[in-house]
Motif scaffolding. Structure first.
Motif, PDB file in Angstrom:
ATOM      1  N   ARG A  69      -8.320  31.928 -30.049  1.00  0.00           N
ATOM      2  CA  ARG A  69      -7.280  30.982 -29.972  1.00  0.00           C
ATOM      3  C   ARG A  69      -7.253  29.649 -28.719  1.00  0.00           C
ATOM      4  NH1 ARG A  69      -1.036  34.026 -29.419  1.00  0.00           N
ATOM      5  NH2 ARG A  69      -3.104  36.333 -30.063  1.00  0.00           N
TER       6      ARG A  69
ATOM      7  N   TRP B 141      -4.545  31.223 -37.241  1.00  0.00           N
ATOM      8  CA  TRP B 141      -5.234  31.801 -36.497  1.00  0.00           C
ATOM      9  C   TRP B 141      -4.664  31.124 -35.057  1.00  0.00           C
ATOM     10  CZ3 TRP B 141      -9.226  28.426 -40.537  1.00  0.00           C
ATOM     11  CH2 TRP B 141      -9.705  28.851 -40.976  1.00  0.00           C
ATOM     12  N   ALA B 142      -3.708  30.476 -34.698  1.00  0.00           N
ATOM     13  CA  ALA B 142      -3.351  29.860 -33.624  1.00  0.00           C
ATOM     14  C   ALA B 142      -3.050  30.894 -32.556  1.00  0.00           C
ATOM     15  CB  ALA B 142      -2.714  29.198 -33.774  1.00  0.00           C
TER      16      ALA B 142
END
Ligand SMILES: Cc1cc2nc3c(=O)[nH]c(=O)nc-3n(C[C@H](O)[C@H](O)[C@H](O)COP(=O)(O)OP(=O)(O)OC[C@H]3O[C@@H](n4cnc5c(N)ncnc54)[C@H](O)[C@@H]3O)c2cc1C
Length: 421
Positions: A358, A395-396
């Motif tokens: 991330r 995804w973060a």
């Protein structure tokens, strides 16, 4: 007053206070040294990702946090100039915490530090660290009380650096001052009343030379925070003589970003802009000095993904799981250098697994956001492919927590047992 501890923690931001609470509840004696007086404002967008909310609940600050936080953050927007695209946030798996919230750092950090104090942590505040000597198993830390100027020496077997990323600790040999660079990212924040931001919307602002965000936090106050390249700020200063750096950023955004102009049209700023930086995104987990690092002191994602608070709490938790996993009590001789090296290795493995991807994603997103062509591409992509923003949020790390839910439940139980005593 006690001066010898199992653990010494430097910095009472989300990372330091979390580590302090976890270790104290496990029976360790803990000193938490914080140089600022709380409550204090801090440059931060103040969004708390859903992944962090169950952790705050287990730490015991949920009730106050929920009472004070702004509305659930259900939707995300990308805004650039007059262009915008809006999308739903992905929903977190825990039905009690589907969406993130925002709350002022003056509130969050105070709640956590107070909770640490309540569970038996010795909170030394405001106290400056003058020097840190020794190593794993035998640390010695000189501190000065900033109210009385009295100095004292603390000793601890374990030392945890949770001092953020804006300054080095005095233990580190003084580095030559890093020269100013045009690409330095300076960070700013201000609060506004009377703004008209749509309830539950979190706009991410993309502009040449920086990025930012707006959110409704506690008491309906709108927080605007962002980062701006130094060279871009120099240009803005020439265009706005006499204005502070934050005011330059505000003038630029009001003029160039229609979403900001509309939101702040009827708003008035509460107090001055505050600034900090340059920010220091990157990984500095293993610095070879024997300190165990958590939060931004260990590594920092570009704030454009609004994950720093959650990562700070999760990293502190990951470290404490390792510190507490070995069948040993902190006052035994075993808590020496070799044992701490093992803990550090295991923690580093977990940390890299959860945070390196991330941090890299945030870096790519941040750099794309600050340039006209690539940010136009981001907007075009988000328009054509509606899954782009929800996927990016996943995804973060917004809805994925690195901590095993069983660990979280165990801690919550431990805390309620402690409170029942
Ligand atoms: C513009 C901007 C916007 C952001 N927006 C968001 C967002 O919306 N959501 C999000 O999750 N994250 C956001 N972040 C990131 C977030 O603020 C940080 O990741 C988070 O504060 C890190 O927590 P920490 O506990 O590691 O460090 P900090 O919060 O920095 O705490 C460190 C503490 O250590 C103390 N300290 C420092 N040195 C010493 C010393 N020598 N002795 C004693 N005490 C010391 C400091 O006073 C401070 O209280 C943003 C950051 C910026 C710059």
């Amino acid at each position: 007053m006690r001066t010898t501890f199992d653990a010494l923690i430097i910095g009472a931001g989300p990372a330091g206070s979390t580590a302090a609470i976890l270790l104290a509840l496990a029976g360790w004696s803990v000193a938490l040294v914080e140089k600022q007086r709380f409550p204090r404002r801090k440059v931060c967008g103040e969004c708390i990702a859903p992944s962090a909310l169950p952790l705050f609940a287990a730490l015991g600050i949920e009730q106050d946090l929920t009472l004070r936080a702004g509305p659930h953050l259900r939707r995300l927007a990308l805004m650039r100039g007059s262009d915008r695209v809006v999308s739903d946030f992905p929903v977190a798996p825990d039905s009690d915490y589907y969406w993130g919230r925002a709350v002022g750092r003056e509130t969050l950090d105070t709640l956590l530090a107070d909770q640490a104090h309540k569970v038996g942590v010795q909170l030394l505040q405001p106290c400056a660290v003058l020097g840190l000597l020794g190593g794993p198993g035998a640390w010695r830390c000189d501190i000065r009380d900033l109210n009385t100027s009295a100095t004292q020496t603390l000793r601890a077997r374990v030392a945890i650096a949770a001092h953020g990323s804006w300054e080095a600790l005095p233990s580190v040999p003084p580095q030559p001052r890093r020269p100013r660079r045009p690409s330095d990212l300076l960070a700013f924040k201000a609060n506004f009343t009377g703004a008209s931001l749509e309830e539950g919307l979190l706009p991410v602002l993309l502009f040449d030379g920086g990025y930012g965000g707006m959110v409704v936090a506690e008491g309906g106050v709108t927080t605007m925070a962002g980062c701006l390249r130094r060279d871009k700020l120099d240009v803005l200063r020439r265009e706005n003589p006499g204005a502070s750096a934050g005011e330059c950023l505000e003038a630029m955004l009001r003029g160039q970003c229609s979403g900001v102009g509309e939101t702040l049209n009827t708003a008035s700023r509460q107090g001055a802009w505050i600034g900090a930086g340059p920010i220091n995104p990157g990984i500095r987990l293993s610095s070879g000095d024997g300190l165990l690092r958590v939060g931004n002191a260990a590594g920092e994602a570009h704030p454009i993904i609004g994950e720093g608070i959650s990562m700070a709490v999760q990293s502190a938790w990951l470290l404490c799981v390792q510190l507490l996993s070995v069948d040993t009590s902190p006052d035994r001789e075993t808590v020496g250098e070799a044992w701490q090296r093992l803990v550090a290795r295991r923690y580093a493995r977990e940390w890299r697994l959860h945070f390196v991807p991330r941090i890299r994603l945030a870096s790519a997103f941040a750099h794309a956001s600050m340039h006209a062509r690539s940010s136009a591409l981001l907007l075009a992509l988000a328009k054509r492919w509606p899954a782009f923003l929800p996927l990016g949020s996943r995804w973060a790390g917004k809805i994925r927590c690195a901590i095993d839910p069983a660990e979280v439940a165990r801690l919550a139980q431990q805390r309620s047992d402690y409170e029942a005593l």
